[in-house]
Design a protein around this motif. Sequence first.
Motif, mmCIF file in Angstrom:
data_model
loop_
_atom_site.group_PDB
_atom_site.id
_atom_site.type_symbol
_atom_site.label_atom_id
_atom_site.label_comp_id
_atom_site.label_asym_id
_atom_site.label_seq_id
_atom_site.Cartn_x
_atom_site.Cartn_y
_atom_site.Cartn_z
ATOM 1 N N ARG A 37 0.859 -1.177 0.000
ATOM 2 C CA ARG A 37 0.000 0.000 0.000
ATOM 3 C C ARG A 37 0.897 1.230 0.000
ATOM 4 O O ARG A 37 1.867 1.316 0.758
ATOM 5 N N GLN A 38 0.567 2.193 -0.842
ATOM 6 C CA GLN A 38 1.359 3.413 -0.914
ATOM 7 C C GLN A 38 0.435 4.618 -0.845
ATOM 8 O O GLN A 38 -0.351 4.864 -1.778
ATOM 9 N N TYR A 39 0.519 5.339 0.241
ATOM 10 C CA TYR A 39 -0.205 6.594 0.360
ATOM 11 C C TYR A 39 0.543 7.659 -0.432
ATOM 12 O O TYR A 39 1.768 7.578 -0.605
ATOM 13 N N SER A 40 -0.201 8.650 -0.879
ATOM 14 C CA SER A 40 0.388 9.721 -1.682
ATOM 15 C C SER A 40 1.545 10.371 -0.927
ATOM 16 O O SER A 40 1.402 10.784 0.228
ATOM 17 N N GLY A 41 2.686 10.450 -1.571
ATOM 18 C CA GLY A 41 3.847 11.091 -0.973
ATOM 19 C C GLY A 41 4.617 10.230 0.003
ATOM 20 O O GLY A 41 5.581 10.701 0.621
ATOM 21 N N LYS A 42 4.192 8.978 0.153
ATOM 22 C CA LYS A 42 4.861 8.070 1.093
ATOM 23 C C LYS A 42 5.474 6.895 0.338
ATOM 24 O O LYS A 42 5.218 6.681 -0.835
ATOM 25 N N SER A 43 6.279 6.116 1.044
ATOM 26 C CA SER A 43 6.896 4.951 0.432
ATOM 27 C C SER A 43 5.969 3.737 0.565
ATOM 28 O O SER A 43 5.059 3.733 1.395
ATOM 29 N N PRO A 44 6.174 2.708 -0.254
ATOM 30 C CA PRO A 44 5.319 1.507 -0.177
ATOM 31 C C PRO A 44 5.463 0.793 1.161
ATOM 32 O O PRO A 44 6.551 0.672 1.707
ATOM 33 N N GLU A 45 4.324 0.299 1.639
ATOM 34 C CA GLU A 45 4.258 -0.409 2.911
ATOM 35 C C GLU A 45 3.709 -1.808 2.638
ATOM 36 O O GLU A 45 2.642 -1.960 2.052
ATOM 37 N N LEU A 46 4.436 -2.831 3.063
ATOM 38 C CA LEU A 46 4.002 -4.204 2.842
ATOM 39 C C LEU A 46 2.765 -4.505 3.684
ATOM 40 O O LEU A 46 2.758 -4.284 4.900
ATOM 41 N N GLN B 109 11.966 5.418 3.646
ATOM 42 C CA GLN B 109 11.015 6.508 3.394
ATOM 43 C C GLN B 109 11.290 7.234 2.091
ATOM 44 O O GLN B 109 10.494 8.039 1.642
ATOM 45 N N GLY B 110 12.428 6.922 1.470
ATOM 46 C CA GLY B 110 12.744 7.518 0.180
ATOM 47 C C GLY B 110 13.506 8.827 0.278
ATOM 48 O O GLY B 110 13.480 9.514 1.301
#
Lengths: 111, 116
Positions: A37-46, B109-110
């Motif tokens: 899942r990736q929220y806008s402006g965030k990194s992907p979260e398993l 976090q990139g």
Amino acid sequence: QKEVEQNSGPLSVPEGAIASLNCTYSDRGSQSFFWYRQYSGKSPELIMSIYSNGDKEDGRFTAQLNKASQYVSLLIRDSQPSDSATYLCAVRLYNFNKFYFGSGTKLNVKP
Amino acid sequence: GAGVSQSPSNKVTEKGKDVELRCDPISGHTALYWYRQSLGQGLEFLIYFQGNSAPDKSGLPSDRFSAERTGGSVSTLTIQRTQQEDSAVYLCASSLAGARANTEAFFGQGTRLTVV
């Protein structure tokens, strides 16, 4: 041909409904399957991983894998506005550690 | 550390300058990946390190891009003579190694790179 295909969406569902996200992959050597899942402006979260045919449930999330048909899906029950995000499907080939990602499906859960 | 750590979080650089992006993987994870994500796009694979093996550099877009991993832990992605098209979020991920099926990858976090 892309390794992993997803419908870009957006997929819109009302709050409380079931959201169904689908992913197909091209390589029959794919062994491991993941949903991020990736929220806008965030990194992907398993959020889910699945390795065997069938269903795997974790809370409101259910991952489904069908290797014969080469697809993997993610069901989100009782969808909440906080589930609104882009969902990325990823696969890993047997004996290779590289992960192939789909381009993601944007989910909108409307209150 | 508890998770994958990347630095800096944001980087603004002038076109033509070199930049270095750092990734500190989860302790014990011997596999490390770099991906790039342009605005509104999917993840583009750049490079993969596995222990002491030769890295898989097949995703590096040009010879301006290079990466190293010292001591099997921290990795640095270097972009030389940056161009505006290099502007993107650079994501690092790490996982346990080997051919086991259950090697889940976790992202930092990139670093948001903006080339002006």
